[in-house]
Scaffold this motif. Structure first.
Motif, PDB file in Angstrom:
ATOM      1  N   TYR A  41       0.745  -1.269   0.127  1.00  0.00           N
ATOM      2  CA  TYR A  41       0.248   0.181   0.230  1.00  0.00           C
ATOM      3  C   TYR A  41       0.950   1.407   0.331  1.00  0.00           C
ATOM      4  O   TYR A  41       0.096   2.380   0.009  1.00  0.00           O
ATOM      5  CB  TYR A  41      -0.673   0.094   1.419  1.00  0.00           C
ATOM      6  N   GLY A  42       2.444   1.236   0.017  1.00  0.00           N
ATOM      7  CA  GLY A  42       3.320   2.483   0.366  1.00  0.00           C
ATOM      8  C   GLY A  42       3.958   2.923  -1.332  1.00  0.00           C
ATOM      9  O   GLY A  42       4.017   3.368  -1.011  1.00  0.00           O
ATOM     10  N   ILE A  74       3.614   3.554  -4.071  1.00  0.00           N
ATOM     11  CA  ILE A  74       2.556   4.170  -5.301  1.00  0.00           C
ATOM     12  C   ILE A  74       2.879   5.625  -4.510  1.00  0.00           C
ATOM     13  O   ILE A  74       3.229   6.909  -5.539  1.00  0.00           O
ATOM     14  CB  ILE A  74       1.555   3.499  -5.806  1.00  0.00           C
ATOM     15  N   PRO A  75       2.905   5.431  -3.332  1.00  0.00           N
ATOM     16  CA  PRO A  75       2.309   6.651  -2.874  1.00  0.00           C
ATOM     17  C   PRO A  75       3.273   7.153  -2.473  1.00  0.00           C
ATOM     18  O   PRO A  75       3.905   8.986  -2.431  1.00  0.00           O
ATOM     19  CB  PRO A  75       1.688   6.492  -1.161  1.00  0.00           C
ATOM     20  N   MET A  76       4.604   6.561  -2.214  1.00  0.00           N
ATOM     21  CA  MET A  76       5.876   7.134  -2.156  1.00  0.00           C
ATOM     22  C   MET A  76       6.081   7.250  -3.047  1.00  0.00           C
ATOM     23  O   MET A  76       7.389   7.867  -3.285  1.00  0.00           O
ATOM     24  CB  MET A  76       6.745   5.855  -1.685  1.00  0.00           C
ATOM     25  N   ILE A 110       5.120   8.461  -6.095  1.00  0.00           N
ATOM     26  CA  ILE A 110       4.218   9.826  -6.105  1.00  0.00           C
ATOM     27  C   ILE A 110       5.666  10.969  -5.041  1.00  0.00           C
ATOM     28  O   ILE A 110       5.754  11.923  -5.325  1.00  0.00           O
ATOM     29  CB  ILE A 110       3.263  10.112  -5.882  1.00  0.00           C
ATOM     30  N   ILE A 111       5.457  11.081  -3.764  1.00  0.00           N
ATOM     31  CA  ILE A 111       5.895  12.019  -3.003  1.00  0.00           C
ATOM     32  C   ILE A 111       7.778  12.673  -3.153  1.00  0.00           C
ATOM     33  O   ILE A 111       8.099  13.553  -3.173  1.00  0.00           O
ATOM     34  CB  ILE A 111       5.892  11.509  -1.627  1.00  0.00           C
ATOM     35  N   LEU A 167       0.767  17.643  -9.806  1.00  0.00           N
ATOM     36  CA  LEU A 167       0.524  16.056 -10.185  1.00  0.00           C
ATOM     37  C   LEU A 167      -0.131  15.561 -10.558  1.00  0.00           C
ATOM     38  O   LEU A 167       0.292  14.309 -11.330  1.00  0.00           O
ATOM     39  CB  LEU A 167      -1.164  15.997  -8.578  1.00  0.00           C
ATOM     40  N   LEU A 217       0.757  11.919 -12.510  1.00  0.00           N
ATOM     41  CA  LEU A 217      -0.353  11.020 -12.974  1.00  0.00           C
ATOM     42  C   LEU A 217      -0.755   9.888 -14.468  1.00  0.00           C
ATOM     43  O   LEU A 217      -0.926   9.416 -14.741  1.00  0.00           O
ATOM     44  CB  LEU A 217      -1.036  10.915 -11.872  1.00  0.00           C
TER      45      LEU A 217
END
Length: 78
Positions: free
Chosen positions: A52-53, A55-57, A59-60, A71, A75
């Motif tokens: 769960y972490g 893709i957010p990582m 992006i950040i 953003l 994406l």
């Protein structure tokens, strides 16, 4: 008639206990079991966090790089 001897096993579960030969061997086995359980728990949690972490990582990290993209640019597939 002669009486017959029954060789059937009892109908309950038979629990075979094996006592450790030495006190230290028992504690080593308990410690090994604890380490195995803990490592399995930690690996399971790490898999969930990674799943769960990831893709957010990405992006950040992408939003904190130079040049700073928006953003929508991060994406979009282009």
């Amino acid at each position: 008639m002669a009486s017959r001897v029954s060789l059937k096993a009892a109908k309950g579960k038979v629990v075979k206990k094996s006592a450790p030969a030495d006190e230290e061997e028992g504690s080593v086995a308990a410690a090994a079991k604890f380490v195995k359980e803990w490592s399995n728990w930690a690996i399971g949690k790490a898999k969930v966090i990674t799943h769960y972490g990831f893709i957010p990582m990405i992006i950040i990290i992408g939003m904190n790089s130079e040049p700073k993209p928006s953003l929508s640019q991060l994406l979009s597939p282009v």
